[in-house]
Design a protein around this motif. Structure first.
Motif, PDB file in Angstrom:
ATOM      1  N   ASP A  74       0.835  -1.201   0.000  1.00  0.00           N
ATOM      2  CA  ASP A  74       0.000   0.000   0.000  1.00  0.00           C
ATOM      3  C   ASP A  74       0.878   1.263   0.000  1.00  0.00           C
ATOM      4  O   ASP A  74       0.575   2.241  -0.678  1.00  0.00           O
ATOM      5  CB  ASP A  74      -0.924  -0.034   1.220  1.00  0.00           C
ATOM      6  N   LYS A  92      -4.939  -0.725  -5.912  1.00  0.00           N
ATOM      7  CA  LYS A  92      -4.989  -0.457  -4.466  1.00  0.00           C
ATOM      8  C   LYS A  92      -6.222  -1.108  -3.844  1.00  0.00           C
ATOM      9  O   LYS A  92      -6.156  -1.719  -2.773  1.00  0.00           O
ATOM     10  CB  LYS A  92      -5.018   1.058  -4.250  1.00  0.00           C
ATOM     11  N   PRO A 139       5.357   4.642  -8.808  1.00  0.00           N
ATOM     12  CA  PRO A 139       5.266   3.297  -8.207  1.00  0.00           C
ATOM     13  C   PRO A 139       6.029   2.256  -9.029  1.00  0.00           C
ATOM     14  O   PRO A 139       5.955   2.249 -10.259  1.00  0.00           O
ATOM     15  CB  PRO A 139       3.764   3.011  -8.212  1.00  0.00           C
ATOM     16  N   LEU A 191       6.111  -1.044 -10.347  1.00  0.00           N
ATOM     17  CA  LEU A 191       5.101  -2.084 -10.549  1.00  0.00           C
ATOM     18  C   LEU A 191       5.649  -3.488 -10.297  1.00  0.00           C
ATOM     19  O   LEU A 191       4.922  -4.367  -9.839  1.00  0.00           O
ATOM     20  CB  LEU A 191       4.514  -1.974 -11.959  1.00  0.00           C
ATOM     21  N   ILE A 202       5.378  -4.109  -6.682  1.00  0.00           N
ATOM     22  CA  ILE A 202       3.964  -4.263  -6.301  1.00  0.00           C
ATOM     23  C   ILE A 202       3.451  -5.632  -6.722  1.00  0.00           C
ATOM     24  O   ILE A 202       2.772  -6.334  -5.969  1.00  0.00           O
ATOM     25  CB  ILE A 202       3.135  -3.121  -6.922  1.00  0.00           C
ATOM     26  N   LEU A 237      -3.894   2.560 -10.842  1.00  0.00           N
ATOM     27  CA  LEU A 237      -3.399   2.307  -9.482  1.00  0.00           C
ATOM     28  C   LEU A 237      -4.525   2.256  -8.452  1.00  0.00           C
ATOM     29  O   LEU A 237      -4.449   1.519  -7.473  1.00  0.00           O
ATOM     30  CB  LEU A 237      -2.355   3.347  -9.102  1.00  0.00           C
ATOM     31  N   LEU A 283       2.385   1.949  -3.441  1.00  0.00           N
ATOM     32  CA  LEU A 283       1.443   2.550  -4.393  1.00  0.00           C
ATOM     33  C   LEU A 283       1.404   4.069  -4.265  1.00  0.00           C
ATOM     34  O   LEU A 283       0.964   4.768  -5.178  1.00  0.00           O
ATOM     35  CB  LEU A 283       0.036   1.968  -4.178  1.00  0.00           C
TER      36      LEU A 283
END
Lengths: 225, 225
Positions: A44, B58, A52, A54, A57, B54, A47
């Motif tokens: 979180d 999220k 960001p 990726l 993530i 995003l 993000l």
């Protein structure tokens, strides 16, 4: 009082054993779930970055999913301690590791140590059998002692059967807690009822427990996993 | 055979009840985990988009985390069916809903229906008590029948105690399966042992089961959640 069958004595023993294993079962249920929240917090935050990353993530999300999948497996596995899978087998080595994994925390807390010298014994035995009889024996032989001890597990396979022994020796542990919070002691009568139902032999004195498993000639893959 | 105490008969009854509830317990353990994999697949695809959204990513990650948190709660809750929390209470309405939630699938499968007309009875009773006695009664009164039935639950509170009744009437269901796979029938002897331990009264005939709970004057918040 009406007569009560051996079946109910067996159920009583199995119930008491489940109650004693319950704290460890609870731990195994949630152990794979707890990291998910931590990984989520990191994801979180990532993000929120100006640009960001990726790949990071994607990696965090995959790890969350991996822990969730592992949690499904551990939930299903824990339930087989309550409802044994008929015909399930494991090697002696797997069975010993599984029982130690479940009881280690309980034992350390009480000042007992367990050393696994059973080695890599690959003889196949009943999975519900080794789970229930070995854990019941480990609890019975420690519950009856007034002081902590060191336990050593050894396996001796031959003639298509396995003898698993638990040797006990007093230790000087002072960093131990009494068993007061436990549901009740597991008795040798409990062990006898469970062992008889699983066709497993048990003999014991104060220094040595001897568990004799008839080996199974595997007709299916060795493990259920 | 050596004499067996009421305590072991009680343990036997509790064990048989757990075995009968186990399939529903397993379902509750994993029900919150299964959506996580599906949400992950969607999230992973969204990351492959030319311009990943995003906000959606999220949201997916938050939903994965939400289900993981819910799974921790349901795991801890399921374990309290095995290890009751001492002193835990619930309202009658909560207890009835919880027991119906656990047994509904089992009952539908066997051709039984359950209607909850117990209403919003807010009298506080022992949570382990209502859980164990109500589920045991629901299983005992259906296990002994040779044909499916419709069950109606009603509650009648007064004088600081609650009578919960289960009325049974034959139904014409043909879409039902026998109970063959079940561990064993729950008997009225099992119910009696559990009810006595929980200080709950039970009487029954073929058409009606009557469960009498002594109410508890709550000294702590009404629910453990």
């Amino acid at each position: 009082m009406d007569p009560i069958s051996d079946a109910i004595r067996l159920e009583g023993a199995r119930y008491a054993l489940l109650r004693r294993l319950a704290p460890s079962m609870r731990h195994h249920l949630v152990v794979n779930l707890q990291p998910i929240g931590m990984i989520y917090e990191v994801l979180d935050k990532r993000l929120l970055a100006a640009e960001p990353q990726l790949a990071q993530i994607k990696d965090s999300a995959a790890r969350m999913n991996g822990f969730a999948r592992a949690a499904v497996q551990s939930c299903l596995d824990v339930m087989t301690w309550l409802t044994p899978e008929e015909g399930a087998t494991s090697t002696v080595a797997e069975g010993v590791q599984e029982c130690m994994g479940l009881l280690n925390g309980n034992f350390n807390f009480r000042g007992f140590s367990i050393a696994n010298e059973a080695g890599a014994c690959t003889l196949t035995v009943s999975r519900p059998g080794i789970r229930s009889v070995l854990t019941a024996c480990m609890l019975a032989c420690t519950d009856e002692r007034s002081r902590p001890a060191d336990l050593v597990l050894r396996a001796d396979a031959g003639n298509g059967e396995v003898a698993l022994t638990i040797a006990l020796a007093d230790n000087m542990s002072t960093d131990c807690f009494p068993n007061d919070g436990a549901y009740r002691d597991i008795t040798w009568a409990d062990v006898g009822a469970i062992a008889a139902a699983e066709s497993i032999g048990v003999s014991h004195d104060e220094q040595l427990v001897r568990i004799t498993f008839p080996g199974i000639i595997p007709t299916v893959p060795l493990t259920v996993d």
